[in-house]
Design an enzyme around this catalytic site. Structure first.
Site, PDB file in Angstrom:
ATOM      1  N   LYS A   1      -9.486   0.226  -0.588  1.00 47.26           N
ATOM      2  CA  LYS A   1      -8.263  -0.048   0.176  1.00 47.26           C
ATOM      3  C   LYS A   1      -7.788  -1.470  -0.102  1.00 47.26           C
ATOM      4  CE  LYS A   1      -6.596   0.311   4.988  1.00 47.26           C
ATOM      5  NZ  LYS A   1      -7.006   0.620   6.372  1.00 47.26           N
TER       6      LYS A   1
ATOM      7  N   SER B   1      -4.543   4.153   8.705  1.00 52.33           N
ATOM      8  CA  SER B   1      -3.880   3.299   7.730  1.00 52.33           C
ATOM      9  C   SER B   1      -4.450   3.408   6.318  1.00 52.33           C
ATOM     10  CB  SER B   1      -3.937   1.840   8.182  1.00 52.33           C
ATOM     11  OG  SER B   1      -5.285   1.376   8.273  1.00 52.33           O
TER      12      SER B   1
ATOM     13  N   SER C   1      -8.497   4.632  11.477  1.00 49.95           N
ATOM     14  CA  SER C   1      -7.798   4.538  10.199  1.00 49.95           C
ATOM     15  C   SER C   1      -8.577   5.034   8.992  1.00 49.95           C
ATOM     16  CB  SER C   1      -7.353   3.088   9.946  1.00 49.95           C
ATOM     17  OG  SER C   1      -6.315   2.742  10.834  1.00 49.95           O
TER      18      SER C   1
END
Length: 441
Positions: A84, A159, A183
């Site tokens: 990420k 997210s 997330s």
């Protein structure tokens, strides 16, 4: 959107390690397969943002030599991993999904990335995410929209949407994400993969751009429980000994809005767990989920502004109006409201601990429904159930529990005290998702 999985992609992490050991394939050949898939599918899915192809090829060649010489560093040697974009990968942009950080290049790896490299993993690149990790859609105003690999035009969640989508699409074997109120688990749920948020602090957050340090966890996405466990074994500190009693079903009937598909699938998971002797009874949830999620959002906004205040002042044009507005709204709230929020979160932590008691964990739905189309109403309650584990700082794993009536993944989760124990249970209770339907989506 996904297309058929090659055998080396289907193998994931653990089975691929066995294939390397027996010499039936090599890390450099496996990397080539993943790069071909990325070239073919990433333009449509938009999961990877930045790639380190030369570095990955160098790592793959070195891994191939180690396996051929009997000197593999770990079971992760030669495993292809995505990261990420709020987690630093040396030499790549470290943006946290925020336009103002577009030119920030990480000068060193985050601690969790260093541990992956030390284990021989191949770090392929960084993945798209919600701006600043505040949201659950991954329709990023600076870096684009990540599509759900199961159906074009649908969110991959967030997210960590790029992480969940990349693993589901077979663009990498596993991925790192972060989880503040769900997330990692929300995109895992929407994309039909496994996702675990371990105990608070189990994976170092050094080199991770935070949203809310008091709630943030680094987590893992993979296509099996065993693959998640293999990554945690290399990058997370072990959990303390915990009770080994049966699961209990977490009754959220009066606290969360569940679609008919989620209700039916969850009842089926309960039946399987009972039949295997893994679950005894249910416990009612006496927590206002919407309220506690909003308290977590306030904490995220306040702590997020503390992280980004200097850049927001220097480069306001690099923040969307929505993200900047949320940060500023949180900071404008009176101190007593923030203190009240922290007190309520502490109370929720104690309540979750009490519900678990001497059990191995609590079994519940991950989200109230499947992924939804871009442009439709965004459910405010996406993180209502997932946020509980963040408040408590406890491990939580999301796993597939079938498909909705229109063919989108559904997910259950287990909240417990021992990541290994709940991953083992998730592996036993998960419903394999039909790849043939995924290929047609």
């Amino acid at each position: 959107m996904i297309g058929p999985f090659e055998p080396e992609v289907t193998a994931g992490v653990v089975a691929l390690s066995a294939a390397y050991a027996e010499g039936s394939t090599r890390p450099d050949a496996v990397l080539a397969t993943y790069l071909t898939r990325i070239e073919r599918m990433n333009p449509a899915i938009h999961a990877f943002i930045d790639l380190d192809i030369d570095g990955a090829r160098d790592a793959a060649r070195a891994s191939s030599y180690r396996w051929a010489s009997g000197m593999a560093l770990s079971p992760l040697d030669g495993c292809v991993v995505g990261v990420k974009s709020n987690i630093a990968v040396a030499g790549l942009p470290w943006t946290a999904g925020i336009g103002a950080y577009r030119d920030r290049i990480a000068d060193r790896d985050a601690a969790c990335v260093r541990r992956l490299r030390a284990a021989g993993a191949i770090l392929l690149g960084t993945l798209n995410m919600e701006e600043g990790a505040l949201g659950a859609v991954t329709d990023n105003p600076w870096f684009g929209r990540t599509q759900n690999p199961w159906r074009e035009g649908f969110t991959a969640g967030g997210s960590s949407g790029g992480s969940g989508a990349a693993v589901a699409a077979g663009l990498c074997a596993a991925a790192l994400g972060t989880d503040t109120m769900g997330s990692v688990r929300i995109p895992s749920a929407y994309c039909g993969v496994f996702g675990i948020k371990p105990r608070y602090g189990a994976i170092s957050d050094e080199g991770v751009t935070p949203l809310a340090p008091s709630l943030d966890h680094v987590g893992v996405h993979a296509r099996s429980a065993g693959d998640c466990a293999a990554l945690l074994a290399e990058i997370a500190t072990p959990d303390p000994a915990s009770p080994s009693g049966p699961l209990a079903a977490l009754d959220v009937t009066d606290r969360a809005t569940l679609s008919d598909d989620v209700r039916a699938a969850f009842l089926a998971v309960i039946a399987v767990a009972e039949a295997q002797g893994l679950l005894q009874g249910s416990v009612p949830l006496d927590i206002d989920l919407g309220r506690i999620r909003r308290r977590g959002l306030l904490i995220s906004e306040v702590e997020g502004l503390a992280e980004h205040a200097d850049m927001l002042e220097a480069r306001p044009d690099g923040f969307s109006e929505t993200f900047a507005g949320m940060l500023r709204w949180g900071a404008a709230q009176p101190p007593e409201k923030l203190a009240e929020a922290r007190a309520e979160i502490a109370s929720a932590k104690a309540a979750v601990e009490a519900l678990i008691g001497d059990r191995v964990g609590l079994l519940g739905p991950t989200t109230g429904g499947p992924a939804f189309p871009f442009g439709s109403h965004i459910p405010a309650d996406q993180a209502d159930i997932t946020c509980l584990a963040n408040m408590a700082g406890l491990p939580a794993v999301a796993f597939p529990m079938g498909l909705s009536g229109d063919g989108m993944p559904l997910s259950a989760q287990i909240i417990g005290r021992d990541s290994g124990a709940i991953l083992e249970l998730a592996g036993k209770l998960a419903t394999p998702l039909p790849l043939s339907q995924r290929e047609r989506a």
